[in-house]
Each structure stands twice: as structure tokens, then as C-alpha cells.
Enzyme design. Sequence first.
Site, PDB file in Angstrom:
ATOM      1  N   ASP A 122     -24.108  18.967  43.012  1.00  0.00           N
ATOM      2  CA  ASP A 122     -22.856  18.885  42.278  1.00  0.00           C
ATOM      3  C   ASP A 122     -23.120  19.512  40.912  1.00  0.00           C
ATOM      4  OD1 ASP A 122     -20.541  18.257  40.965  1.00  0.00           O
ATOM      5  OD2 ASP A 122     -20.622  16.103  41.350  1.00  0.00           O
ATOM      6  N   TRP A 178     -22.327   9.879  38.840  1.00  0.00           N
ATOM      7  CA  TRP A 178     -20.895   9.898  38.509  1.00  0.00           C
ATOM      8  C   TRP A 178     -20.209   8.875  39.428  1.00  0.00           C
ATOM      9  CZ3 TRP A 178     -16.873  13.486  40.941  1.00  0.00           C
ATOM     10  CH2 TRP A 178     -15.668  13.428  40.224  1.00  0.00           C
TER      11      TRP A 178
HETATM   12  N1  PMP Z   1     -18.957  16.038  39.338  1.00  0.00           N
HETATM   13  C1  PMP Z   1     -19.370  15.494  38.198  1.00  0.00           C
HETATM   14  C2  PMP Z   1     -20.793  15.090  38.063  1.00  0.00           C
HETATM   15  C3  PMP Z   1     -18.471  15.307  37.152  1.00  0.00           C
HETATM   16  O1  PMP Z   1     -18.896  14.771  36.012  1.00  0.00           O
HETATM   17  C4  PMP Z   1     -17.132  15.720  37.310  1.00  0.00           C
HETATM   18  C5  PMP Z   1     -16.144  15.567  36.203  1.00  0.00           C
HETATM   19  N2  PMP Z   1     -16.071  14.367  35.588  1.00  0.00           N
HETATM   20  C6  PMP Z   1     -16.753  16.293  38.533  1.00  0.00           C
HETATM   21  C7  PMP Z   1     -17.690  16.429  39.509  1.00  0.00           C
HETATM   22  C8  PMP Z   1     -15.366  16.742  38.857  1.00  0.00           C
HETATM   23  O2  PMP Z   1     -14.613  17.302  37.894  1.00  0.00           O
HETATM   24  P1  PMP Z   1     -13.166  17.876  38.151  1.00  0.00           P
HETATM   25  O3  PMP Z   1     -12.627  17.327  39.435  1.00  0.00           O
HETATM   26  O4  PMP Z   1     -12.386  17.453  36.977  1.00  0.00           O
HETATM   27  O5  PMP Z   1     -13.340  19.354  38.237  1.00  0.00           O
END
Ligand code: PMP
Length: 394
Positions: free
Chosen positions: A208, A127
Amino acid sequence: MLTNLKEQPKDKILGLMSMYREDPRPTKIDLGVGVYKNAEGVTPVMRAVKAAEARLVQQQTSKAYVGLAGDPAYGAAMTDLLLADSVARERLAAVATPGGTGAVRQAFELVRLANPDVRVFVSDPTWPNHVSILGYLGIPVVKYRYFDSETRAVDFDGMMEDLADVTSDDVVLLHGCCHNPTGANLNLTQWQAVIDLINEKGCLPMIDIAYQGFGDGLEEDAAATRLVASSVPELLIAASCSKNFGIYRERTGLLIAMGEKADTTAITQGNLNHLNRQNYSFPPDHGARVVTEILTDPELKADWMAELEDMRLGMLALRQQLADELQRLSGSDRFGFIAQHRGMFSQIGTTPDMVENLRAEHAIYMVSDSRMNVAGLNAQSVPVLARAIIEVGI
Ligand code: PMP
């Protein structure tokens, strides 16, 4: 002073979103942005979320601050969802955070407090915000091979070879399920090999997990995280409720720090609270309270699980339909990986030029690294995408 500011690099995905909005072609398909969409192209408020919110409006008597770590009931409910009985609760410290991004950010800050020389190993690709936040914090990033762009599966040998360089000063960042952006995931035998390596090197693993319930099911998607938690001395988990509860804008996440023994938990908890205090003081509460309401009420929980399961099966059906259609049009099995990948994304493994051709010639939008959001499709648009993929020569 403000005139000293320099332009920041544009976020690829946000840029794509505005291009899509401005595209007048009625047949346009948005496979870029990372939100779940139903067959009508809508990101719905889930039924259980609506019901929990209605209850909160009725029953909440105060909006006073809660606590630096957020509501303990939220931490407990989310910990149960993520970890079940894989680890003793006395070993866990946790804080509510603004989304999964907040949890990732606080995790990186925590390890930097623990070890100013820390390096973080991330999958290549990962990501993009992982790399960007680490860069912002000045934490060195080391990439490990992850995706084989020939097979579109995990390059496990490459990954293990690269992780051989990890030391006890380092963090290894892993995606708990539904790898973003590739959609390619480790199986449990491979996870076990990674765990053995982590234990041999003495490094700190960080998971994550932002898509629990989007891959193989709520329990199945947590299996790797639970296996790691029960097999290593220390672990960080950054969890997001954005996708599986559909509460993106409520900014609801959790950071868990697992220590080897219960006697360090209080200090770790104090550090997590301190980081929340420095960065934004109290974490958002509304989304967390909605999640707690759902997870602690059997009826709401059952309804949430049923709706989540429908979403998951819908995405799997679209994967299968696309793989079948591409098999038919290409006469080959080379797109079979689309049905094997899990989660909202698949990296189709083509060049930025091909991705641009899809946009220019067919009004199909995906991220330039060829990540597509499967949930952006529906039964009618799958054949359109399949034809376009073949026509541009992917
Ligand atoms: N980690 C990963 C791998 C993600 O894809 C995302 C969302 N795109 C997030 C963390 C964080 O998402 P959010 O802050 O919207 O909860």
C-alpha cells in the site's frame, strides 16, 4: 426493514474532526486528520493540478464512459511513477479505483477470489481501515509486530519472527513508504530480508503506497516497491494520488497486479475489470485525467515535483524543529525519533490518557493511538506542542 439496522462503530478520526470544529479555544491545534496542510493551515490545490484542470475544462469534448479499468494512459503514467523500469509491463494488470481505499478494497476482493481461505498479515499497528475492510469482507487478519513503543522504531526482529508463520496461502501487507500511523519505516536491507522471507514462504506480498514523495523523495519513496517488484514472482500494489497530488476528494487510486509471467495478465486484468464492474462499474476519471496530464507534460510535471518537494521539505523541517525543541525542554534525546520518522505521521508512543490530557488541557488534537499529523504544525505551533508534551509528562 431499515429499523433492523444497528449503529456502526464511530470512525475515531472523523469523531476527532468534529470535536475539533466545536472547540472554541482559539489556540487549538489539529494534528488529527490525515491531510497535508501548509503553514497557513490550508490544504491547497497544487499549482499543476489547477493548470491541468484548466486545460481539461478547455479541451475535454466528452464525458462519456471511459472503460472499466479507467484510462489506459493513467495506468501507464502511474505505473511509470511507481515502478520505473523495475518490471516488464506485460506482467502487469491494472485498474483505476476510487482513491487508494478503492485499490485496497479491490485488492482484498481479488485475493479472496483467488483463494477463499486467504489470511492477510498486517502490521501492528496499521492504517485502521485495512483491518476494518478486511473484517467487513470476512477475511481473517493476522497482526505482525511492527512498532517498538520504547524506541519508536521498527521492531524488526519481532516482525520477522511473526512473519515466520506466513504460508503460501497468505497475503503480507506492507506500507511502501511513510508508514501510517507510526512514521517508522524499514531500511532497504530490512526490505531485502522481508523479500527473502516472502520468496521462501511463497506468499503474496501487497504494498500500500499512499505517500510517495512525502518521505525521502519521489524516487527514494518508491525504491522499496521497485525492489520488491523486481525480486518476487507476484505482487499487488495499491496506490493513492490523494496526498502527493493533493486531490483527496477526486478519489484517484490505482491497483496493480503483477503476475509471474505475461500469459496470466489477461485473466488477471479481466478479474480486476469484473471487480470494478460489480462494485461501481466505471472508476472516477477526473482526478486520473489530471494526474495523467501532469505526469505526461514535462513542464507540469516539473512544477508538480517542485511543489511536492517543498511540501516534503517543509514537513521535514517541522520534524527537526519539534525534535530540537523537545530536546531542549527535556534535556534528553528521547524525542529524536520524530526527526527520524518519515511521512506525514509520527506515533509519539504514549497512552490514550496522555493524548486526552493534551486535548483537554492544551486544545491539541491527535488520534488516541498518539498519531500526530506533522503537517498540522507550523513554526509557531511547534514550541506550543513541545511545551504541552513536556507539561503533560509524556
Ligand atoms: N492507505 C493508507 C496507508 C492511507 O494512509 C490512506 C489514506 N489515509 C489510504 C490508503 C487511502 O487514501 P485515499 O483513499 O484517500 O486515496
